[in-house]
Scaffold this motif. Structure first.
Motif, PDB file in Angstrom:
ATOM      1  N   ARG A  53     -19.291 -28.167  23.301  1.00 40.14           N
ATOM      2  CA  ARG A  53     -18.261 -27.601  24.177  1.00 40.14           C
ATOM      3  C   ARG A  53     -18.649 -26.173  24.467  1.00 40.14           C
ATOM      4  NH1 ARG A  53     -13.937 -30.567  21.251  1.00 40.14           N
ATOM      5  NH2 ARG A  53     -13.617 -32.404  22.536  1.00 40.14           N
ATOM      6  N   GLU A  54     -18.743 -25.885  25.745  1.00 41.59           N
ATOM      7  CA  GLU A  54     -19.243 -24.598  26.194  1.00 41.59           C
ATOM      8  C   GLU A  54     -20.623 -24.422  25.569  1.00 41.59           C
ATOM      9  OE1 GLU A  54     -16.241 -21.608  25.774  1.00 41.59           O
ATOM     10  OE2 GLU A  54     -14.751 -22.886  26.743  1.00 41.59           O
ATOM     11  N   LYS A  55     -20.832 -23.470  24.698  1.00 41.76           N
ATOM     12  CA  LYS A  55     -22.148 -23.280  24.084  1.00 41.76           C
ATOM     13  C   LYS A  55     -22.103 -23.459  22.570  1.00 41.76           C
ATOM     14  CE  LYS A  55     -23.807 -20.258  27.698  1.00 41.76           C
ATOM     15  NZ  LYS A  55     -24.410 -18.956  28.011  1.00 41.76           N
ATOM     16  N   THR A  56     -21.073 -24.181  22.097  1.00 43.06           N
ATOM     17  CA  THR A  56     -20.908 -24.427  20.661  1.00 43.06           C
ATOM     18  C   THR A  56     -21.122 -25.900  20.353  1.00 43.06           C
ATOM     19  OG1 THR A  56     -19.332 -22.606  20.449  1.00 43.06           O
ATOM     20  CG2 THR A  56     -19.322 -24.268  18.704  1.00 43.06           C
ATOM     21  N   LEU A  57     -22.073 -26.169  19.487  1.00 49.65           N
ATOM     22  CA  LEU A  57     -22.358 -27.525  19.037  1.00 49.65           C
ATOM     23  C   LEU A  57     -21.652 -27.745  17.706  1.00 49.65           C
ATOM     24  CD1 LEU A  57     -24.017 -30.197  19.274  1.00 49.65           C
ATOM     25  CD2 LEU A  57     -25.766 -29.041  17.900  1.00 49.65           C
ATOM     26  N   THR A  58     -20.815 -28.777  17.646  1.00 49.55           N
ATOM     27  CA  THR A  58     -20.141 -29.148  16.401  1.00 49.55           C
ATOM     28  C   THR A  58     -20.690 -30.500  15.979  1.00 49.55           C
ATOM     29  OG1 THR A  58     -18.146 -27.978  17.098  1.00 49.55           O
ATOM     30  CG2 THR A  58     -17.924 -29.529  15.263  1.00 49.55           C
ATOM     31  N   VAL A  59     -21.215 -30.546  14.753  1.00 57.56           N
ATOM     32  CA  VAL A  59     -21.835 -31.767  14.233  1.00 57.56           C
ATOM     33  C   VAL A  59     -21.048 -32.229  13.015  1.00 57.56           C
ATOM     34  CG1 VAL A  59     -23.961 -32.810  13.378  1.00 57.56           C
ATOM     35  CG2 VAL A  59     -24.092 -30.906  14.990  1.00 57.56           C
ATOM     36  N   PHE A  60     -20.745 -33.525  12.979  1.00 58.80           N
ATOM     37  CA  PHE A  60     -19.993 -34.103  11.860  1.00 58.80           C
ATOM     38  C   PHE A  60     -20.939 -34.926  10.988  1.00 58.80           C
ATOM     39  CE2 PHE A  60     -17.029 -33.334  15.259  1.00 58.80           C
ATOM     40  CZ  PHE A  60     -15.958 -32.752  14.609  1.00 58.80           C
ATOM     41  N   VAL A  61     -20.920 -34.635   9.685  1.00 62.08           N
ATOM     42  CA  VAL A  61     -21.754 -35.340   8.719  1.00 62.08           C
ATOM     43  C   VAL A  61     -20.870 -35.942   7.638  1.00 62.08           C
ATOM     44  CG1 VAL A  61     -23.808 -33.929   9.127  1.00 62.08           C
ATOM     45  CG2 VAL A  61     -22.177 -33.234   7.395  1.00 62.08           C
ATOM     46  N   ARG A  62     -21.453 -36.834   6.846  1.00 61.46           N
ATOM     47  CA  ARG A  62     -20.694 -37.587   5.849  1.00 61.46           C
ATOM     48  C   ARG A  62     -20.401 -36.837   4.548  1.00 61.46           C
ATOM     49  NH1 ARG A  62     -21.328 -42.901   7.921  1.00 61.46           N
ATOM     50  NH2 ARG A  62     -23.220 -43.043   9.163  1.00 61.46           N
ATOM     51  N   SER A  63     -21.246 -35.858   4.197  1.00 67.43           N
ATOM     52  CA  SER A  63     -21.028 -35.173   2.919  1.00 67.43           C
ATOM     53  C   SER A  63     -21.518 -33.729   3.006  1.00 67.43           C
ATOM     54  CB  SER A  63     -21.762 -35.890   1.781  1.00 67.43           C
ATOM     55  OG  SER A  63     -23.163 -35.694   1.897  1.00 67.43           O
ATOM     56  N   ALA A  64     -21.080 -32.915   2.042  1.00 68.73           N
ATOM     57  CA  ALA A  64     -21.481 -31.510   2.006  1.00 68.73           C
ATOM     58  C   ALA A  64     -22.986 -31.372   1.795  1.00 68.73           C
ATOM     59  CB  ALA A  64     -20.716 -30.785   0.906  1.00 68.73           C
ATOM     60  N   GLY A  76     -34.603 -24.745  13.536  1.00 60.19           N
ATOM     61  CA  GLY A  76     -35.899 -25.182  14.038  1.00 60.19           C
ATOM     62  C   GLY A  76     -35.841 -26.164  15.192  1.00 60.19           C
ATOM     63  N   ILE A  77     -34.690 -26.775  15.416  1.00 65.59           N
ATOM     64  CA  ILE A  77     -34.605 -27.787  16.484  1.00 65.59           C
ATOM     65  C   ILE A  77     -33.607 -27.439  17.584  1.00 65.59           C
ATOM     66  CG2 ILE A  77     -35.342 -29.633  14.926  1.00 65.59           C
ATOM     67  CD1 ILE A  77     -32.402 -30.573  14.889  1.00 65.59           C
ATOM     68  N   THR A  78     -32.909 -26.338  17.439  1.00 66.58           N
ATOM     69  CA  THR A  78     -31.875 -25.985  18.414  1.00 66.58           C
ATOM     70  C   THR A  78     -32.437 -25.831  19.826  1.00 66.58           C
ATOM     71  OG1 THR A  78     -30.546 -24.942  16.705  1.00 66.58           O
ATOM     72  CG2 THR A  78     -30.030 -24.357  18.968  1.00 66.58           C
ATOM     73  N   ASP A  79     -33.580 -25.183  19.966  1.00 64.70           N
ATOM     74  CA  ASP A  79     -34.159 -25.001  21.294  1.00 64.70           C
ATOM     75  C   ASP A  79     -34.565 -26.331  21.929  1.00 64.70           C
ATOM     76  OD1 ASP A  79     -33.770 -22.271  21.168  1.00 64.70           O
ATOM     77  OD2 ASP A  79     -35.813 -21.842  20.501  1.00 64.70           O
ATOM     78  N   VAL A  80     -35.107 -27.222  21.125  1.00 62.57           N
ATOM     79  CA  VAL A  80     -35.497 -28.547  21.630  1.00 62.57           C
ATOM     80  C   VAL A  80     -34.257 -29.314  22.086  1.00 62.57           C
ATOM     81  CG1 VAL A  80     -36.552 -30.765  21.030  1.00 62.57           C
ATOM     82  CG2 VAL A  80     -37.552 -28.632  20.179  1.00 62.57           C
ATOM     83  N   LEU A  81     -33.210 -29.278  21.277  1.00 60.11           N
ATOM     84  CA  LEU A  81     -31.966 -29.965  21.624  1.00 60.11           C
ATOM     85  C   LEU A  81     -31.354 -29.373  22.892  1.00 60.11           C
ATOM     86  CD1 LEU A  81     -29.800 -32.069  20.971  1.00 60.11           C
ATOM     87  CD2 LEU A  81     -28.714 -30.355  19.503  1.00 60.11           C
ATOM     88  N   ALA A  82     -31.324 -28.057  22.988  1.00 66.71           N
ATOM     89  CA  ALA A  82     -30.769 -27.393  24.175  1.00 66.71           C
ATOM     90  C   ALA A  82     -31.537 -27.807  25.429  1.00 66.71           C
ATOM     91  CB  ALA A  82     -30.802 -25.882  23.995  1.00 66.71           C
ATOM     92  N   ALA A  83     -32.843 -27.910  25.322  1.00 65.88           N
ATOM     93  CA  ALA A  83     -33.653 -28.342  26.471  1.00 65.88           C
ATOM     94  C   ALA A  83     -33.330 -29.775  26.857  1.00 65.88           C
ATOM     95  CB  ALA A  83     -35.137 -28.199  26.145  1.00 65.88           C
ATOM     96  N   LEU A  85     -30.528 -31.350  26.388  1.00 66.32           N
ATOM     97  CA  LEU A  85     -29.170 -31.427  26.934  1.00 66.32           C
ATOM     98  C   LEU A  85     -29.017 -30.604  28.208  1.00 66.32           C
ATOM     99  CD1 LEU A  85     -27.157 -31.184  23.603  1.00 66.32           C
ATOM    100  CD2 LEU A  85     -27.603 -33.234  24.967  1.00 66.32           C
ATOM    101  N   GLY A  86     -29.970 -29.734  28.469  1.00 66.67           N
ATOM    102  CA  GLY A  86     -29.920 -28.936  29.684  1.00 66.67           C
ATOM    103  C   GLY A  86     -28.911 -27.804  29.656  1.00 66.67           C
ATOM    104  N   THR A  87     -28.638 -27.292  28.472  1.00 67.62           N
ATOM    105  CA  THR A  87     -27.679 -26.191  28.334  1.00 67.62           C
ATOM    106  C   THR A  87     -28.009 -25.367  27.100  1.00 67.62           C
ATOM    107  OG1 THR A  87     -25.328 -25.616  28.283  1.00 67.62           O
ATOM    108  CG2 THR A  87     -25.987 -27.528  27.008  1.00 67.62           C
ATOM    109  N   ALA A  88     -27.588 -24.127  27.103  1.00 68.90           N
ATOM    110  CA  ALA A  88     -27.830 -23.260  25.951  1.00 68.90           C
ATOM    111  C   ALA A  88     -26.885 -23.612  24.802  1.00 68.90           C
ATOM    112  CB  ALA A  88     -27.626 -21.802  26.348  1.00 68.90           C
ATOM    113  N   ILE A  89     -27.358 -23.396  23.584  1.00 69.45           N
ATOM    114  CA  ILE A  89     -26.531 -23.572  22.393  1.00 69.45           C
ATOM    115  C   ILE A  89     -26.542 -22.244  21.653  1.00 69.45           C
ATOM    116  CG2 ILE A  89     -26.234 -24.790  20.200  1.00 69.45           C
ATOM    117  CD1 ILE A  89     -27.724 -27.165  21.489  1.00 69.45           C
TER     118      ILE A  89
END
Length: 100
Positions: A53-64, A76-83, A85-89
């Motif tokens: 949402r907007e430029k905030t990525l919220t990820v849900f995982v099963r455990s701490a 290490g992967i944020t730039d790849v993911l942003a590319a 998705l076509g938007t900045a994170i």
């Protein structure tokens, strides 16, 4: 007497709120799929949802423990993911919740 409308038909043809819900769900699925495709397999299996949402990525995982591992690899992967998705994170939030 009017024939009842099937819920799936309402969701497919819905406008307004239903259309926004449908689009939001599709966006979340696309985001989660893109994220999982670049994560290590064992970590990807523990991610059950991701929302951008907007430029905030919220990820849900099963455990701490998996949340900690995800926080470790995300820089290490944020730039790849942003590319993909076509938007900045600009911000990443990791939330721990058992899958519903």
């Amino acid at each position: 007497m009017k024939k009842p409308t099937v819920v799936s038909h309402l969701l497919e043809q819905g406008q307004g709120v239903l259309q926004r819900l449908r689009e939001g769900t599709a966006d979340a699925e696309r985001t989660c799929k893109a994220l999982k495709s670049i994560l290590p397999v064992e970590l990807a299996e523990e991610v059950w949802s991701a929302v951008l949402r907007e430029k905030t990525l919220t990820v849900f995982v099963r455990s701490a423990a998996w949340g900690t591992r995800l926080r470790y690899v995300m820089p290490g992967i944020t730039d790849v993911l942003a590319a993909r998705l076509g938007t900045a994170i600009d911000e990443i939030k990791v939330k721990v919740r058992a899958r519903p």
